[in-house]
Design a protein around this motif. Structure first.
Motif, mmCIF file in Angstrom:
data_model
loop_
_atom_site.group_PDB
_atom_site.id
_atom_site.type_symbol
_atom_site.label_atom_id
_atom_site.label_comp_id
_atom_site.label_asym_id
_atom_site.label_seq_id
_atom_site.Cartn_x
_atom_site.Cartn_y
_atom_site.Cartn_z
ATOM 1 N N ASP A 292 0.800 -1.219 0.000
ATOM 2 C CA ASP A 292 0.000 0.000 0.000
ATOM 3 C C ASP A 292 0.837 1.276 0.000
ATOM 4 O OD1 ASP A 292 -2.758 -1.138 0.274
ATOM 5 O OD2 ASP A 292 -1.902 -1.961 2.111
ATOM 6 N N VAL A 293 2.126 1.161 0.324
ATOM 7 C CA VAL A 293 2.924 2.376 0.522
ATOM 8 C C VAL A 293 4.194 2.431 -0.305
ATOM 9 C CG1 VAL A 293 2.062 2.596 2.895
ATOM 10 C CG2 VAL A 293 4.215 1.387 2.473
ATOM 11 N N TYR A 294 4.540 1.355 -1.020
ATOM 12 C CA TYR A 294 5.867 1.329 -1.641
ATOM 13 C C TYR A 294 6.046 2.395 -2.710
ATOM 14 C CZ TYR A 294 4.045 -1.031 -5.841
ATOM 15 O OH TYR A 294 3.367 -1.333 -6.995
ATOM 16 N N GLU A 295 4.958 2.906 -3.278
ATOM 17 C CA GLU A 295 5.081 3.928 -4.317
ATOM 18 C C GLU A 295 5.067 5.347 -3.753
ATOM 19 O OE1 GLU A 295 1.856 2.987 -6.973
ATOM 20 O OE2 GLU A 295 3.179 1.839 -8.291
ATOM 21 N N THR A 296 4.810 5.510 -2.465
ATOM 22 C CA THR A 296 4.739 6.851 -1.888
ATOM 23 C C THR A 296 6.137 7.420 -1.686
ATOM 24 O OG1 THR A 296 4.751 6.059 0.393
ATOM 25 C CG2 THR A 296 2.610 6.252 -0.690
ATOM 26 N N VAL A 297 6.257 8.722 -1.859
ATOM 27 C CA VAL A 297 7.554 9.388 -1.706
ATOM 28 C C VAL A 297 8.050 9.267 -0.273
ATOM 29 C CG1 VAL A 297 8.726 11.613 -1.823
ATOM 30 C CG2 VAL A 297 7.054 10.988 -3.579
ATOM 31 N N THR A 298 7.123 9.325 0.683
ATOM 32 C CA THR A 298 7.505 9.305 2.091
ATOM 33 C C THR A 298 8.256 8.040 2.453
ATOM 34 O OG1 THR A 298 5.529 10.596 2.603
ATOM 35 C CG2 THR A 298 6.643 9.536 4.442
ATOM 36 N N PHE A 299 7.758 6.878 2.054
ATOM 37 C CA PHE A 299 8.435 5.630 2.384
ATOM 38 C C PHE A 299 9.688 5.425 1.529
ATOM 39 C CE2 PHE A 299 4.917 4.544 5.043
ATOM 40 C CZ PHE A 299 5.404 3.571 5.903
ATOM 41 N N SER A 300 9.677 5.927 0.318
ATOM 42 C CA SER A 300 10.891 5.854 -0.504
ATOM 43 C C SER A 300 12.024 6.630 0.157
ATOM 44 C CB SER A 300 10.614 6.418 -1.903
ATOM 45 O OG SER A 300 9.648 5.648 -2.582
ATOM 46 N N GLU A 301 11.705 7.775 0.726
ATOM 47 C CA GLU A 301 12.716 8.574 1.416
ATOM 48 C C GLU A 301 13.223 7.870 2.665
ATOM 49 O OE1 GLU A 301 10.723 12.244 2.082
ATOM 50 O OE2 GLU A 301 11.203 13.081 0.097
#
Length: 334
Positions: A292-301
């Motif tokens: 659910d989150v792997y594409e979000t910038v926040t988790f990428s950072e």
């Protein structure tokens, strides 16, 4: 989230309430708070050294904690005298007419906001929970505890025959994901065993709705944990750990909540030692919600900025998919 009435530990000895006092200067505003020196010295060996040791703070009977918020210190004071602390009160989205910053909340409500520089994520209508039949079992929003319980209740009716097309079918990957959720449950249960008997266990409200101040609810416990861990206040560290685990495991996670969880993860990794129990818990939670989150910038950072988190995430994901690969095939799947 609610707490059935706050219990108190065994009353403090009258001998601790002497005329010896200690002054704490808190936060950027340098608010001064006077406490009983012996009450705080009893919290831990580190606090005893701070107050009674051979250093300038003990000689001056004063210390400056500029990096501690007033709200966090007030909860420490509450714990020192009462044996527990009052967490941030949840504000369900559906009970609000307006959001923070427009003057609509009372002063009493404002008191429980952390006042951090980064404002909380404002929930949107798309975060409203969908009926169970309209959503995939592992698609936000969901509560890890609730999903795991529902999965296990229906597990007896599942057969491996339904998974004959691929060893990496959705069902098998979902089961591997569920195994990580079970590790989260085990860690949560273990944290419950460590809290003192006088502490009431947090409870879920019947209606799981988005909380407008979910970030504040998380950081209320996290900031107090960091302070307790720094000064070796083990009992308080155990209570804050359990309360934080509850907020992540037993409350429904909505799409907007993932940004708050990412902020929490960054804060914990930056302010605790490697392999801290909360770090491990957050890594496991990330493995559960990764789709659910792997594409979000926040988790990428997070992956780019925090090597410990990135390493732990890779290790846990490797074990998760290794579980899928080790799943034995039956004669129906050959």
């Amino acid at each position: 989230m609610s707490r059935s009435g706050m219990s108190t530990r065994t009353p403090l000895s009258a001998e601790l309430f002497t005329n010896r006092f200690f002054k704490f200067v808190i936060g950027s505003g340098k608010r001064e708070t006077i406490v009983h020196a012996d009450v705080f010295a009893e919290l831990s060996r580190a606090m005893n050294v701070l107050i009674n040791g051979p250093f300038s703070e003990a000689a001056d009977q004063s210390v400056v904690w500029e990096d501690v918020s007033v709200q966090t210190f007030d909860r420490l004071v509450q714990f020192a005298y009462c044996g527990d602390y009052t967490p941030v009160r949840p504000r369900p989205l559906n009970s609000l007419v307006a959001f923070p910053g427009n003057g609509s909340h009372s002063d009493d409500e404002r008191e429980y906001d952390l006042g951090s520089e980064s404002s909380p994520q404002s929930p949107s209508l798309e975060n409203i929970r969908l009926p169970r039949e309209d959503r995939h079992p592992w698609r936000l929003p969901y509560c890890v505890e609730e999903h795991l319980r529902d999965h296990e209740r229906g597990q007896t009716n599942l057969t491996r025959r339904k998974r004959t097309f691929s060893r990496f079918s959705t069902g098998m990957i979902s089961n591997a994901r569920t195994e990580v959720a079970r590790q989260i449950r085990q860690q949560y249960a273990a944290s419950k065993q460590l809290i003192p008997s006088h502490i009431s266990t947090p409870e879920c409200d019947e209606d799981n709705e988005p909380y407008q101040n979910y970030r504040d609810m998380l950081f209320c416990h996290a900031e107090l944990y960091v302070l307790a861990d720094k000064y070796g206040i083990d009992e308080l560290a155990a209570i804050t750990t359990h309360n934080l685990f509850f907020s992540l495991y037993s409350l429904t996670i909505f799409e907007g909540s993932t940004y708050d969880i990412a902020d929490l993860t960054r804060y914990i990794f930056q302010n605790t030692r490697p392999n801290d129990p909360i770090q491990i818990f957050l890594i496991r939670l990330a493995v559960v919600i990764i789709e659910d989150v792997y594409e979000t910038v926040t988790f990428s950072e997070l992956v780019q900025d925090i090597p410990g988190f990135a390493l732990g995430l890779v290790q846990q994901l490797t074990m998760r998919f290794a579980r899928v690969d080790r799943t034995p095939m039956t004669r129906h799947e050959v």
